[in-house]
Every structure is written in structure tokens, then in C-alpha cells.
Write a protein that holds these residues in place. Structure first.
Motif, PDB file in Angstrom:
ATOM      1  N   GLU A 262      -0.176   4.129  52.629  1.00 21.74           N
ATOM      2  CA  GLU A 262      -1.051   4.888  51.906  1.00 21.74           C
ATOM      3  C   GLU A 262      -0.579   5.122  50.583  1.00 21.74           C
ATOM      4  O   GLU A 262      -1.275   4.904  49.624  1.00 21.74           O
ATOM      5  N   GLN A 263       0.905   5.351  50.367  1.00 24.27           N
ATOM      6  CA  GLN A 263       1.443   5.503  49.250  1.00 24.27           C
ATOM      7  C   GLN A 263       1.426   4.453  48.241  1.00 24.27           C
ATOM      8  O   GLN A 263       1.589   4.606  47.108  1.00 24.27           O
ATOM      9  N   ASN A 264       1.305   3.271  48.828  1.00 20.31           N
ATOM     10  CA  ASN A 264       1.736   2.172  48.047  1.00 20.31           C
ATOM     11  C   ASN A 264       0.125   1.243  48.250  1.00 20.31           C
ATOM     12  O   ASN A 264       0.070   0.141  47.619  1.00 20.31           O
ATOM     13  N   LYS A 265      -0.923   2.016  48.458  1.00 24.10           N
ATOM     14  CA  LYS A 265      -2.041   1.074  48.402  1.00 24.10           C
ATOM     15  C   LYS A 265      -2.540   0.773  46.795  1.00 24.10           C
ATOM     16  O   LYS A 265      -2.129   1.639  45.890  1.00 24.10           O
ATOM     17  N   PRO A 266      -3.134  -0.356  46.686  1.00 19.34           N
ATOM     18  CA  PRO A 266      -3.626  -0.830  45.243  1.00 19.34           C
ATOM     19  C   PRO A 266      -4.892  -0.013  44.860  1.00 19.34           C
ATOM     20  O   PRO A 266      -5.548   0.115  45.527  1.00 19.34           O
ATOM     21  N   TYR A 267      -5.252   0.065  43.459  1.00 23.32           N
ATOM     22  CA  TYR A 267      -6.141   0.598  43.082  1.00 23.32           C
ATOM     23  C   TYR A 267      -6.830  -0.539  42.139  1.00 23.32           C
ATOM     24  O   TYR A 267      -6.002  -1.046  41.515  1.00 23.32           O
TER      25      TYR A 267
ATOM     26  N   LYS B 181     -14.953  10.314  45.869  1.00 26.73           N
ATOM     27  CA  LYS B 181     -13.605  10.866  46.656  1.00 26.73           C
ATOM     28  C   LYS B 181     -12.783   9.904  46.872  1.00 26.73           C
ATOM     29  O   LYS B 181     -13.219   8.664  47.364  1.00 26.73           O
ATOM     30  N   ASP B 182     -11.597   9.930  46.889  1.00 31.57           N
ATOM     31  CA  ASP B 182     -10.223   8.922  47.110  1.00 31.57           C
ATOM     32  C   ASP B 182     -10.147   7.926  45.976  1.00 31.57           C
ATOM     33  O   ASP B 182      -9.134   7.455  45.937  1.00 31.57           O
ATOM     34  N   ASP B 183     -10.983   8.208  44.859  1.00 35.52           N
ATOM     35  CA  ASP B 183     -11.094   7.266  43.746  1.00 35.52           C
ATOM     36  C   ASP B 183      -9.798   7.949  42.883  1.00 35.52           C
ATOM     37  O   ASP B 183      -9.524   9.057  43.036  1.00 35.52           O
ATOM     38  N   ARG B 184      -9.286   7.020  42.014  1.00 38.58           N
ATOM     39  CA  ARG B 184      -8.182   7.644  40.949  1.00 38.58           C
ATOM     40  C   ARG B 184      -8.784   7.446  39.633  1.00 38.58           C
ATOM     41  O   ARG B 184      -9.041   6.353  39.233  1.00 38.58           O
ATOM     42  N   VAL B 185      -8.913   8.869  38.939  1.00 40.88           N
ATOM     43  CA  VAL B 185      -9.401   8.845  37.789  1.00 40.88           C
ATOM     44  C   VAL B 185      -8.396   9.126  36.846  1.00 40.88           C
ATOM     45  O   VAL B 185      -7.591  10.193  36.932  1.00 40.88           O
ATOM     46  N   THR B 186      -8.152   8.390  35.623  1.00 40.75           N
ATOM     47  CA  THR B 186      -7.229   8.598  34.600  1.00 40.75           C
ATOM     48  C   THR B 186      -7.874   9.471  33.528  1.00 40.75           C
ATOM     49  O   THR B 186      -8.958   8.931  33.035  1.00 40.75           O
TER      50      THR B 186
ATOM     51  N   GLY C 295      -7.922   0.505  47.265  1.00 40.00           N
ATOM     52  CA  GLY C 295      -8.063  -1.148  48.056  1.00 40.00           C
ATOM     53  C   GLY C 295      -7.173  -0.682  49.323  1.00 40.00           C
ATOM     54  O   GLY C 295      -6.570   0.438  49.647  1.00 40.00           O
ATOM     55  N   SER C 296      -7.186  -1.535  50.269  1.00 42.27           N
ATOM     56  CA  SER C 296      -6.613  -1.681  51.436  1.00 42.27           C
ATOM     57  C   SER C 296      -5.217  -2.397  51.541  1.00 42.27           C
ATOM     58  O   SER C 296      -5.116  -3.437  50.758  1.00 42.27           O
ATOM     59  N   VAL C 297      -4.292  -1.914  52.493  1.00 43.52           N
ATOM     60  CA  VAL C 297      -2.989  -2.691  52.679  1.00 43.52           C
ATOM     61  C   VAL C 297      -3.080  -3.249  53.834  1.00 43.52           C
ATOM     62  O   VAL C 297      -3.110  -2.641  55.025  1.00 43.52           O
ATOM     63  N   THR C 298      -2.432  -4.436  54.178  1.00 45.09           N
ATOM     64  CA  THR C 298      -2.353  -5.038  55.283  1.00 45.09           C
ATOM     65  C   THR C 298      -0.604  -4.876  55.593  1.00 45.09           C
ATOM     66  O   THR C 298       0.218  -5.620  54.568  1.00 45.09           O
ATOM     67  N   VAL C 299      -0.345  -4.352  56.411  1.00 40.06           N
ATOM     68  CA  VAL C 299       0.795  -4.255  56.762  1.00 40.06           C
ATOM     69  C   VAL C 299       1.536  -5.384  57.370  1.00 40.06           C
ATOM     70  O   VAL C 299       1.388  -5.601  58.660  1.00 40.06           O
ATOM     71  N   ASP C 300       2.268  -6.204  56.599  1.00 37.99           N
ATOM     72  CA  ASP C 300       2.946  -7.563  57.240  1.00 37.99           C
ATOM     73  C   ASP C 300       4.154  -7.781  56.373  1.00 37.99           C
ATOM     74  O   ASP C 300       4.721  -6.902  55.749  1.00 37.99           O
ATOM     75  N   ASP C 301       4.634  -9.001  56.722  1.00 35.77           N
ATOM     76  CA  ASP C 301       6.039  -9.328  56.086  1.00 35.77           C
ATOM     77  C   ASP C 301       5.841  -9.333  54.731  1.00 35.77           C
ATOM     78  O   ASP C 301       6.886  -9.017  53.959  1.00 35.77           O
ATOM     79  N   GLU C 302       4.593  -9.780  54.207  1.00 30.76           N
ATOM     80  CA  GLU C 302       4.624  -9.675  52.589  1.00 30.76           C
ATOM     81  C   GLU C 302       4.493  -8.185  52.056  1.00 30.76           C
ATOM     82  O   GLU C 302       5.089  -8.005  50.887  1.00 30.76           O
TER      83      GLU C 302
END
Length: 450
Positions: free
Chosen positions: A154-159, A170-175, A254-261
Motif C-alpha cells: 500500500e505504501q509503495n503503490k504507483p500513482y 477519493k484515494d487520488d494523490r493531488v499535488t 495503481g495496483s501492486v502485484t506482490v511477487d518477486d519483482e
């Protein structure tokens, strides 16, 4: 030297000390005899200046030095001969009347002063082998590990930037850039640029993030908010404010796929290694809580086994420190004693009891350490200093120099190391039974005093 005890009440002792003028004069002459080889006086070869002449030149200043040294040595002798441990430095009362001071400095009267001390009571240590403790432990579950990994993801998900014309949700990142005012006047800390706001994270003032929903890139809005009553900055607490905000960019999560990568993106070899790292961190957290609970139980037992009157001055000093902290915290949070369902008198009584316990336990731990030759080694202190220094990247040398030149700072670092070593010593002697419990039980908040 004549010493007369004039007060013995509880932990208070007072002495009348008289040092004959002849003894002081002898010390002055001896001191002048030492310095005659170092002074240069016209008309005399080095070492040949008569003491009587030196006394005319340096007698008063030398007598002042002798009195200071005599008082210090006499106090040390009184304390040492009686086997006292002092709770604080002795309080010395010297003559203050001008005539008496002049006669004393001139060597025409005895040194007559009083010394008042507060002593640490003799402490009879308990048999620590009789102490019975329960050590709460808990296992790390797979679910905990997966929750930990999910938080990292969650802390490392891409935007990614939203398409032109899309609005913030909601959940968007606004600068944003923003400028805040209260009653039309800008305030300190109320202006910023390139601030990233995650809508729904509740990290900004209540209502701030919600008012960004629907804003478009390049759009400017005026947000109306109210600072919380218990806001950390007192000058802003409870105030209504307006922020003129411009959205500079809007990004969707975006979503994160928790895998080796994903694990490799964090600097680990594989997902398995990530799981191991998360598990190790949780294990350390559990061990820390286990230690905290076990130490609290040990201190409770020590408190039960050692009941004595702690030195009032130490209790008062600790209480003043604790009470100032309590009042400062209440002021910052704008709370009253009524808000805490108590009164100032009851709160004072509670914190005074806590202060007495802390002082008493501190004295007990010190006595245990002394009786069992428990000390903090130079290596342990050096490691502690280097750990502290590493906490200030870029300022390492400055922090290192400060610690090395500040004995009080080093003493503050040494104290917890010493305490943990004494605790380890006691846990080796006590009877400790391990009890595996659920995580919730291990982390359940204690209500006992600290």
C-alpha cells in the motif's frame, strides 16, 4: 576540627563544624610555601620570598582558597566516616555578617559553619530468587506477515497522472500549492508549494482533503476549515481558517502485484526474502513488548519487596519534572482535569505516588548494581554513542563532539544501559514461567503506574 551533630530527623542530618584559626593559618602558610617558588617579586630571588611577605600580598586570596578546600574536605570526611550516601550535595551555611567574614579572611577567627545533608536510607535487598514472574509471548502468524506485506505494498503503490479533464476522487494523490489565512491574515506555516495530498488519508486538517474531491488540474479553490481544539500549535487551535488551493497535478493510484519483482524493487532477492524480513520485524516487535511487560512485572515485584522512605528532595525533584510535563501536555491539548475525570489535587497525589515509586526503584536498582558490581563498560558506552550519532545523518561529528563534551548527556545515556543490565541480572535469578498468549493479550494496555 570539631564536628557536632545538631540534627538527626528522618533522612536529614545537620552538623556544626569548627576549624580552629591556627589550623587554617597553618594551611595558608603551607600553601604560600608551595607557591613561593613560582612567583616573581622584584628584589627577591625565586624561592627566597619570605612567607610573611607573601602573606601580605596573597594572604586574603590564599585564605579564601584554603577555606573552600577545608570545607569540601571536612564535608567529605564527615560523610565518609558515617558511611552516608547523599541524596543531594550538602548545603553549607558560612558566616555572612561583614565583620565575621573579614575576621575569618584575616585569620583572626575560627571557621564556623553548618552542613545540612539528606541521606539515602540503608536498603535491605530482598532474596531475588523468591520472585516469580510470567513471561508473555506470542507466535508470529502467517496472517500477520501477509498484513505486513500488504501495508508495504500500500505504501509503495504507483500513482499515474489522470487524463486531461478528469477530476480528483477519493484515494487520488493531488499535488497542490496553498496559502492559508485566519481572519484574512496569513499565519506561520500556512503557505506551501508542491505538497502531495492523499485524499482520504486524514493526514491534513479535518475537512481539507474532502474539499479537494472534484477539483481539476490547474483549478483554484478556497477551502474553509477549522483547526482542531487540541491542535499541536496553540496559536491555531480551534481557529477558523481559509486556504486558497491550486491543484498542480492529479494522480490515480495503481495496483501492486506482490511477487518477486516487487520484492526486488525494495532491494530484496525474492518474495520469500521479503516475507522473512517482515516476519523478523514482527518478531522483534513482539520480543520488545514481551520484554516491556516482563520488566514492568519485575519492577512491580521489586516495589512490593522494598518499602522505605525515599529522600524527599529526590521525590520533589522527580515530581516537579513529571508535573511540569503533565501541565505542558494538558495545555497543548487544551484539556482540563475535569476532562480527565479527576481534580488537580487527585492528579497531584497520583503523580506524587508515581514519583515516589520511581525514586525508590531507582535507588533499589542502584543498590543492586553496586552490590553485584554491575557497571556500564566503555565499549557499551561507545556503542551507544555511535548508535545515537547515526540517528543524525550529516551532523555526526557535531553530535559526537557534543556528547563527548557533555557529561550530563553521557550520564543520561548510561542510565538506561545500566538499568537494563540490572534487569537482566535479576531475571536470571527470578523464577520466570513462559505463557504463550494471543497477540491482543500481549499488546493489551497496562493500567499500572510506571
Amino acid at each position: 576540627m570539631q564536628v557536632t551533630e545538631t540534627l538527626s530527623e528522618g533522612l536529614k542530618r545537620e552538623f556544626k563544624v569548627v576549624v580552629p584559626a591556627a589550623e587554617l593559618d597553618a594551611k595558608v602558610n603551607a600553601r604560600l610555601d608551595e607557591i613561593k617558588y613560582r612567583v616573581r617579586i622584584n628584589g627577591f630571588r625565586p624561592g627566597k620570598v619570605p612567607v610573611a611577605h607573601l602573606k601580605r600580598l596573597y594572604g586574603r586570596s590564599t585564605m579564601a582558597e584554603v577555606i573552600e578546600t577545608t570545607v569540601r574536605d571536612a564535608n567529605n570526611q564527615i560523610v565518609s566516616e558515617r558511611g552516608y550516601k547523599l541524596a543531594a550535595d550538602p548545603k553549607v551555611t558560612l558566616p555572612t555578617e561583614q565583620g565575621a567574614v573579614e575576621k575569618l579572611i584575616a585569620g583572626e577567627s575560627d571557621l564556623d559553619y553548618t552542613m545540612a545533608v539528606e541521606i539515602v536510607p540503608a536498603i535491605t535487598l530482598a532474596d531475588f530468587k523468591t520472585i516469580k514472574l510470567t513471561k508473555l509471548t506470542t507466535e508470529v502468524t502467517d496472517a500477520e506477515v501477509e498484513e505486513g506485506i500488504a501495508r508495504i505494498a500500500e505504501q509503495n503503490k504507483p500513482y499515474t497522472a489522470k487524463a486531461e479533464g478528469e477530476k480528483a476522487a477519493k484515494d487520488d494523490r493531488v499535488t497542490i500549492s496553498y496559502a492559508g489565512t485566519i481572519d484574512g491574515t496569513p499565519f506561520e506555516g500556512g503557505t506551501g508549494d508542491d505538497a502531495a495530498v492523499l485524499i482520504g488519508s486524514n493526514t491534513f486538517i479535518p475537512g481539507f482533503e474532502d474539499q479537494l474531491i472534484g477539483i481539476g488540474q490547474g483549478e483554484t479553490r478556497t477551502l474553509k476549515v477549522k483547526f482542531p481544539e487540541h491542535y499541536g500549535q496553540q496559536t491555531l487551535a480551534g481557529k477558523d481558517a481559509e486556504f486558497v488551493v491550486t491543484a498542480k497535478s492529479i494522480e490515480a493510484p495503481g495496483s501492486v502485484t506482490v511477487d518477486d519483482e516487487f520484492a526486488k524493487s525494495l532491494g530484496l532477492e525474492s518474495l520469500a526474502k521479503l516475507r522473512d524480513a517482515v516476519k523478523d520485524r514482527i518478531v522483534r516487535e513482539h520480543h520488545g513488548m514481551t520484554r516491556q511487560k516482563l520488566k514492568r512485572a519485575l519492577l512491580d515485584e521489586l516495589d512490593k519487596l522494598h518499602k522505605f522512605e525515599p529522600p524527599p528532595s529526590l521525590v520533589e525533584e522527580e515530581f516537579d519534572r513529571v508535573w511540569k510535563s503533565v501541565l505542558s501536555e494538558m495545555e497543548n491539548e487544551k484539556k482540563t482535569f475535569a476532562d480527565e475525570n479527576t481534580t488537580e489535587e487527585k492528579a497531584k497525589a497520583e503523580y506524587r505516588a508515581i514519583s515516589e515509586r520511581r525514586v525508590r526503584l531507582g535507588l533499589v536498582l542502584a543498590e543492586i548494581g553496586e552490590k553485584n558490581s554491575i557497571t556500564v563498560t566503555d565499549d557499551e558506552m561507545n556503542r551507544a554513542v555511535m548508535e545515537r550519532v547515526r540517528q543524525f545523518p550529516g551532523q555526526e561529528q557535531k553530535i559526537y563532539d557534543y556528547l563527548r563534551q557533555n557529561p550530563q548527556a553521557l550520564a543520561a545515556m548510561r542510565a538506561p544501559i545500566f538499568e537494563e543490565k540490572v534487569v537482566d541480572f535479576l531475571l536470571e535469578l527470578a523464577s520466570v514461567t513462559e505463557n504463550k498468549v494471543a497477540r491482543e493479550e500481549l499488546y493489551k494496555e497496562d493500567e499500572s503506574v510506571t
